[in-house]
Write an enzyme that holds these catalytic residues in place. Structure first.
Site, PDB file in Angstrom:
ATOM      1  N   GLY A 176       0.839  -1.203   0.000  1.00 16.83           N
ATOM      2  CA  GLY A 176       0.000   0.000   0.000  1.00 16.83           C
ATOM      3  C   GLY A 176       0.869   1.246   0.000  1.00 16.83           C
ATOM      4  O   GLY A 176       2.027   1.216  -0.422  1.00 16.83           O
TER       5      GLY A 176
ATOM      6  N   ARG B 246       8.163  14.484  13.152  1.00 16.08           N
ATOM      7  CA  ARG B 246       7.112  15.516  13.104  1.00 16.08           C
ATOM      8  C   ARG B 246       7.454  16.660  14.058  1.00 16.08           C
ATOM      9  O   ARG B 246       7.407  17.830  13.690  1.00 16.08           O
ATOM     10  CB  ARG B 246       5.755  14.896  13.465  1.00 16.08           C
TER      11      ARG B 246
ATOM     12  N   ARG C 163      -6.431   4.982  16.033  1.00 13.25           N
ATOM     13  CA  ARG C 163      -5.545   3.865  15.683  1.00 13.25           C
ATOM     14  C   ARG C 163      -6.061   2.581  16.339  1.00 13.25           C
ATOM     15  O   ARG C 163      -5.913   1.502  15.802  1.00 13.25           O
ATOM     16  CB  ARG C 163      -4.117   4.154  16.159  1.00 13.25           C
TER      17      ARG C 163
ATOM     18  N   HIS D   4       2.394   4.702  20.569  1.00 10.59           N
ATOM     19  CA  HIS D   4       2.112   5.478  19.372  1.00 10.59           C
ATOM     20  C   HIS D   4       0.627   5.765  19.335  1.00 10.59           C
ATOM     21  O   HIS D   4      -0.132   5.164  18.605  1.00 10.59           O
ATOM     22  CB  HIS D   4       2.543   4.662  18.140  1.00 10.59           C
TER      23      HIS D   4
HETATM   24  N1  LIG Z   1       3.621   3.056  12.937  1.00 18.54           N
HETATM   25  C1  LIG Z   1       3.371   4.186  12.313  1.00 18.54           C
HETATM   26  O1  LIG Z   1       3.872   5.215  12.682  1.00 18.54           O
HETATM   27  C2  LIG Z   1       2.482   4.174  11.097  1.00 18.54           C
HETATM   28  C3  LIG Z   1       2.489   5.247  10.197  1.00 18.54           C
HETATM   29  C4  LIG Z   1       1.666   5.190   9.073  1.00 18.54           C
HETATM   30  C5  LIG Z   1       0.835   4.091   8.854  1.00 18.54           C
HETATM   31  N2  LIG Z   1       0.843   3.067   9.761  1.00 18.54           N
HETATM   32  C6  LIG Z   1       0.005   1.883   9.575  1.00 18.54           C
HETATM   33  O2  LIG Z   1       0.536   1.116   8.514  1.00 18.54           O
HETATM   34  C7  LIG Z   1      -0.496   0.337   7.915  1.00 18.54           C
HETATM   35  C8  LIG Z   1      -0.473   0.529   6.408  1.00 18.54           C
HETATM   36  O3  LIG Z   1      -0.820   1.852   6.050  1.00 18.54           O
HETATM   37  P1  LIG Z   1      -0.993   2.265   4.512  1.00 18.54           P
HETATM   38  O4  LIG Z   1      -1.265   3.718   4.474  1.00 18.54           O
HETATM   39  O5  LIG Z   1       0.128   1.728   3.706  1.00 18.54           O
HETATM   40  O6  LIG Z   1      -2.328   1.464   4.150  1.00 18.54           O
HETATM   41  P2  LIG Z   1      -2.770   0.942   2.715  1.00 18.54           P
HETATM   42  O7  LIG Z   1      -4.205   0.597   2.829  1.00 18.54           O
HETATM   43  O8  LIG Z   1      -2.338   1.892   1.656  1.00 18.54           O
HETATM   44  O9  LIG Z   1      -1.931  -0.411   2.524  1.00 18.54           O
HETATM   45  C9  LIG Z   1      -2.092  -1.539   3.289  1.00 18.54           C
HETATM   46  C10 LIG Z   1      -1.820  -2.735   2.398  1.00 18.54           C
HETATM   47  O10 LIG Z   1      -1.846  -3.917   3.188  1.00 18.54           O
HETATM   48  C11 LIG Z   1      -2.367  -4.937   2.347  1.00 18.54           C
HETATM   49  N3  LIG Z   1      -2.790  -6.088   3.122  1.00 18.54           N
HETATM   50  C12 LIG Z   1      -3.932  -6.292   3.821  1.00 18.54           C
HETATM   51  N4  LIG Z   1      -3.932  -7.515   4.364  1.00 18.54           N
HETATM   52  C13 LIG Z   1      -2.769  -8.103   4.024  1.00 18.54           C
HETATM   53  C14 LIG Z   1      -2.176  -9.361   4.295  1.00 18.54           C
HETATM   54  N5  LIG Z   1      -2.812 -10.275   5.057  1.00 18.54           N
HETATM   55  N6  LIG Z   1      -0.969  -9.632   3.767  1.00 18.54           N
HETATM   56  C15 LIG Z   1      -0.321  -8.731   3.008  1.00 18.54           C
HETATM   57  N7  LIG Z   1      -0.817  -7.505   2.717  1.00 18.54           N
HETATM   58  C16 LIG Z   1      -2.035  -7.203   3.220  1.00 18.54           C
HETATM   59  C17 LIG Z   1      -3.492  -4.258   1.594  1.00 18.54           C
HETATM   60  O11 LIG Z   1      -3.857  -4.996   0.435  1.00 18.54           O
HETATM   61  C18 LIG Z   1      -2.855  -2.914   1.271  1.00 18.54           C
HETATM   62  O12 LIG Z   1      -2.201  -2.928   0.003  1.00 18.54           O
HETATM   63  C19 LIG Z   1      -1.791   0.793   8.608  1.00 18.54           C
HETATM   64  O13 LIG Z   1      -2.120  -0.097   9.653  1.00 18.54           O
HETATM   65  C20 LIG Z   1      -1.431   2.155   9.177  1.00 18.54           C
HETATM   66  O14 LIG Z   1      -2.239   2.520  10.256  1.00 18.54           O
HETATM   67  C21 LIG Z   1       1.636   3.097  10.871  1.00 18.54           C
END
Ligand SMILES: NC(=O)c1ccc[n+]([C@@H]2O[C@H](COP(=O)([O-])OP(=O)(O)OC[C@H]3O[C@@H](n4cnc5c(N)ncnc54)[C@H](O)[C@@H]3O)[C@@H](O)[C@H]2O)c1
Length: 308
Positions: A11, A151, A88, A175
């Protein structure tokens, strides 16, 4: 021999992390997802930019975990991202199932990897990956503090109109809304910002940091942040692969440090080739410690819901 990094989830965050990894010549990247065509298409698109950007790192998009075998680092971004109005923590149950399944697959093929967990709610998902993988705690680390600190740093640099290079910041805790930005340990050219900015200004920047993720979600409306998150991921991957031993705020499994036991919480760690090589225990003031303990309790509540 080039290093090999698997990024699970193609993603926004995963694909951006893959791009930054190859553009920094850090490792070959395997991009894996469950949606047919997305990892393959994005990896191919990135590879086709290699001649222009000048990197030789190879990319492979796949849905088959056999392709991930022997990865040194596995970045887990698979899962759902926040929509406007969602916390979250709302993501908890859905992403638990995803991270559990992903971890089972990953460890089967890369038993020596270091897992960098990104999926939210971050601290609970890191705990999930640790439990499911049965890896030593040094080899499971969560990305949050580097992003939250970045940030804070960007806001400080903007406020003071100084180079970002001069600005360091420390954000500890979970977080979430209870994260703990530490102005005393946040500096401009080595000078604590508490000596440089009025308390009210610092409070404003701290509050903006705490809600930094939500600010982006509210603007984008259809997803959450990924440029700064992917930059933060890659700073961690770089420190691990090149054994740079950077001190970075990361979610690490605590066993008594800061009086917290059996929980992932954001603390300053030394990140190197062995993963979390050291947890630095800094002397916190009463107020800072209270905020950290409160943040840890919020993480504990989530973990309790998962019964992991
Ligand atoms: N830790 C942090 O600071 C931080 C920062 C930003 C985003 N995130 C988290 O990261 C995650 C991803 O965010 P994003 O913006 O890329 O979301 P996104 O929706 O763009 O991408 C997520 C991807 O995961 C895939 N996916 C779902 N189930 C799966 C599985 N079982 N196996 C493999 N792939 C699978 C989906 O098909 C999608 O392509 C979210 O949970 C978001 O909250 C965390």
């Amino acid at each position: 021999m080039r290093n090999k990094v698997t990024v699970v989830g193609a993603g926004n965050v995963g694909a951006s992390a893959a791009q930054r990894i190859v553009e920094k010549h850090l490792a070959d990247v395997v991009l894996i997802d469950v949606v047919e065509g997305i990892p393959e298409g994005k990896a191919l698109d990135l590879w086709e930019s290699a001649p222009v950007e000048g990197y030789d790192c190879r990319l492979k998009g796949t849905r088959d975990y056999a392709d991930t075998a022997g990865s040194e680092v596995v970045v887990i971004t698979a899962g759902l991202a926040r929509k406007p109005g969602m916390s979250r923590d709302d993501l908890l149950a859905k992403n638990y199932d995803i991270v559990k399944g992903v971890t089972e697959q990953v460890v089967r093929h890369s038993p020596d990897a270091i897992l960098v967990v990104v999926t939210n709610p971050l601290d609970a998902m890191a705990q999930t990956a640790l439990r499911v993988s049965r890896f030593p705690k040094q080899r499971v680390v969560g990305m949050a503090g580097v992003l939250d600190s970045a940030r804070f740093r960007s806001f400080i640099a903007e406020e003071m109109d100084v180079s970002v290079d001069n600005v360091h910041a420390m954000v500890l805790g979970g977080h979430g809304d209870t994260m703990v930005p530490l102005p005393r340990f946040s500096t401009v050219a080595g000078i604590p910002i508490t000596e440089l900015l009025p308390a009210a200004v610092i409070e404003r920047l701290v509050e903006r940091t705490r809600t930094g993720g939500a600010e982006i979600v509210a603007l984008l409306k259809t997803g959450s942040a990924y440029y700064a998150p992917s930059a933060a991921i890659v700073e961690m991957v770089d420190s691990i692969l090149r054994d740079r031993k950077k001190i970075l705020p990361c979610a690490a499994y605590l066993e008594g440090e800061y009086g917290i036991r059996g929980l992932f919480v954001g603390v300053p760690v030394k990140l190197g080739r062995k993963g979390v090589e050291q947890i630095l225990e800094i002397q916190l003031s009463e107020g800072e410690n209270r905020a950290l303990q409160q943040s840890a309790r919020a993480v504990q509540e989530l973990v309790d819901k998962l019964k992991i």
